[in-house]
Design a protein around this motif. Structure first.
Motif, PDB file in Angstrom:
ATOM      1  N   PHE A  66       0.837  -1.198   0.000  1.00 32.18           N
ATOM      2  CA  PHE A  66       0.000   0.000   0.000  1.00 32.18           C
ATOM      3  C   PHE A  66       0.879   1.259   0.000  1.00 32.18           C
ATOM      4  N   LEU A  74      -0.036   5.432   5.608  1.00 29.20           N
ATOM      5  CA  LEU A  74      -1.064   5.284   4.583  1.00 29.20           C
ATOM      6  C   LEU A  74      -2.123   6.358   4.769  1.00 29.20           C
ATOM      7  N   ARG A  78      -3.565   6.416  -0.828  1.00 26.68           N
ATOM      8  CA  ARG A  78      -2.721   5.219  -0.898  1.00 26.68           C
ATOM      9  C   ARG A  78      -3.545   3.951  -0.690  1.00 26.68           C
ATOM     10  N   ILE A  79      -4.529   4.035   0.210  1.00 27.50           N
ATOM     11  CA  ILE A  79      -5.383   2.864   0.444  1.00 27.50           C
ATOM     12  C   ILE A  79      -6.206   2.547  -0.801  1.00 27.50           C
ATOM     13  N   GLY A  82      -3.954   0.980  -3.288  1.00 27.85           N
ATOM     14  CA  GLY A  82      -3.598  -0.365  -2.853  1.00 27.85           C
ATOM     15  C   GLY A  82      -4.715  -1.359  -3.102  1.00 27.85           C
TER      16      GLY A  82
END
Length: 513
Positions: A66, A74, A78-79, A82
């Motif tokens: 991630f 995070l 970014r999550i 990911g």
């Protein structure tokens, strides 16, 4: 740390109490009716056949996947990226919820410690649920064990749905679910682990209303919050219809024109006529009734659909209900649509009269006055003028829509990565195109319905019935006459479907669905 939880079927939350800072002391106590067992991370490691170091490395690698920029934390962006990289069925709308669950200090970021704590808690929670479903304690969840757990939670599914559910989790396709497969499926699911939540997470429910026909989401009756889904769908349909009301008014106006011009001509003149007569508000004439009928029509259609499924379904002798199949769903949905449309049809007729009422003062008559005039001059039967062509078009529309949707969805899989399913955007696109195709094929019936609805007792060219309307329309206007108003009707399909979908998803969030 000890997590004390009631059985998954009866409790939507998990109570957490801190008792130790030592990670290996993290435990979960099951209080299911069958047994009371305290689980720890050592049980999780044993079930996954991992050492502590291997598990640490796995969590670190997941965090790094991630955190592609090695920033050490995070955030929502970014999550989202990911989840997208993992082809996660959670999709983007769960990214914010996952962030909120992991972000224990509420700084808008998730560091590795917070991420590790979430994984620890979630894997213990999942292990507890796995053990409660695995009544034979053989280390696997058999399909029947999963069915029984769902049944205890009030969720009844067919053999076909159960097989599909198991196949989605069963990565090696051996017909059983290991804890690793169970963990991989639910690890990043940000909500409490209950049987009902897990089933709702797997089942994709989407009700898209393109204005003329509402699609009944398969499986909605198994949800414990069916009334909330109806509320969400009703609000979404109301907002969608209001946003596209000008196009609907224009379509009806063009449909009742009996000149020899085709479907495309008259659009500009129609818009100018509406504005000249009533101004901007003229584009929304009759929309109030259109909005009012959304909720009862959806509710009647939903409950009739469920009654028809119960009537059509076959019992295999063991009490298990078999799937009614595509033709059965088409028949049940068509019957539900016919019943719902018949009940709310008087509202639809009055709406058409309002939209086509000629007025030079800029104002249509009040609704009670118009309704009284229809009843006194034409009688109660007048409220159902045009019902027959409307009912005739339901089954063909539903059949074409369903067949086109499934075909388009299958074609979309050819351009997607292997083993991936069409996402919401592709599903919405397929639904829009299939709905437009179905509406176009039955459009002549819709035009005849509108003309029969609009004619008054003292009309200069009163139709004797559906057949007479078809005959005279063809003689005076030709084939193109049956497609008047098609252009604005097609123009409203995409925005109506998109608005309905967006509002529906937002309402589901607000209603905690």
């Amino acid at each position: 740390m000890t997590v004390t939880s009631t059985s998954a079927e009866n409790s939507p939350f998990v109570k957490v109490e801190l008792e130790s800072k030592e990670k290996q002391g993290l435990r979960v106590q099951s209080k299911s009716p069958q047994r009371s067992t305290v689980y720890s991370l050592r049980d999780v490691e044993s079930a996954l056949q991992e050492t502590r170091e291997q598990r640490e490395m796995r969590m670190h690698n997941l965090f790094s996947s991630f955190d592609s920029t090695n920033s050490g934390y995070l955030d929502q962006v970014r999550i989202e990226k990911g989840l997208e990289a993992l082809s996660s069925p959670l999709q983007h709308r769960y990214a914010d919820e996952l962030l909120q669950v992991c972000d224990s200090n509420r700084d808008g970021r998730v560091d590795y410690g917070e991420f590790q704590k979430y994984i620890d808690d979630k894997e213990l929670e999942l292990y507890q649920m796995f053990q409660e479903i695995d009544v034979t304690q053989d280390g696997y969840i058999q399909p029947e064990e999963l069915r029984n757990a769902l049944f205890r939670a009030g969720v009844h599914i067919s053999d076909k749905e159960l097989s599909s559910f198991v196949d989605h989790i069963d990565q090696d396709n051996n017909g059983i679910i290991t804890f690793q497969e169970w963990r991989d499926f639910l690890l990043l699911y940000p909500h409490a682990v209950t049987v009902t939540n897990i089933y709702q997470y797997w089942e994709k429910v989407c009700q898209v209303d393109i204005g003329e026909q509402a699609v009944i989401p398969e499986g909605i009756s198994r949800h414990l919050n069916a009334s909330k889904y109806l509320i969400a769908g009703g609000i979404a349909g109301a907002i969608s219809r209001t946003a596209t009301a000008p196009l609907d008014r224009l379509k009806v106006l063009l449909q009742v024109q009996t000149s020899s011009r085709g479907s495309g001509s008259g659009v500009i003149s129609g818009l100018m006529q509406i504005y000249k007569e009533s101004g901007v508000l003229g584009f929304f004439r009759g929309n109030g009734l259109n909005v009012l009928k959304v909720a009862p029509e959806s509710a009647i259609k939903f409950y009739t659909f469920e009654l028809m499924k119960e009537f059509l379904v076959k019992d295999d002798g063991t009490g298990n209900k078999q799937e009614i199949g595509g033709w059965g769903r088409l028949l049940a949905g068509g019957t539900a649509g016919a019943v719902a449309q018949t009940v709310v049809y008087p509202m639809d007729l009055v709406k058409t009269r309002l939209q086509t009422f000629p007025c030079t003062s800029g104002k249509a008559p009040p609704l009670p006055v118009l309704l009284k005039e229809i009843l006194t001059q034409e009688g109660p039967k007048a409220l159902f003028k045009g019902l027959l062509p409307s009912l005739i078009g339901i089954i063909p529309y539903a059949g074409i829509d369903l067949a086109a949707y499934e075909t388009l969805k299958d074609l979309s899989r050819n351009i997607l990565p292997k083993d991936s399913e069409p996402g919401p955007v592709i599903q919405l696109g397929c639904g829009t195109i299939s709905g437009a195709l179905g509406a176009t094929c039955v459009y002549p019936l819709q035009l005849v319905r509108t003309r029969l609805q609009a004619q008054t007792l003292h009309s200069s060219s009163t139709y004797k019935g559906m057949g007479d309307c078809f005959k005279r329309t063809f003689e005076r206007e030709g084939i193109l006459g049956f497609y008047k108003g098609l252009v604005p009707n097609m123009l409203k399909v995409a925005p109506a479907a998109s608005i309905t979908y967006i509002v529906y998803e937002e309402m589901k969030k607000r209603l905690s669905l």
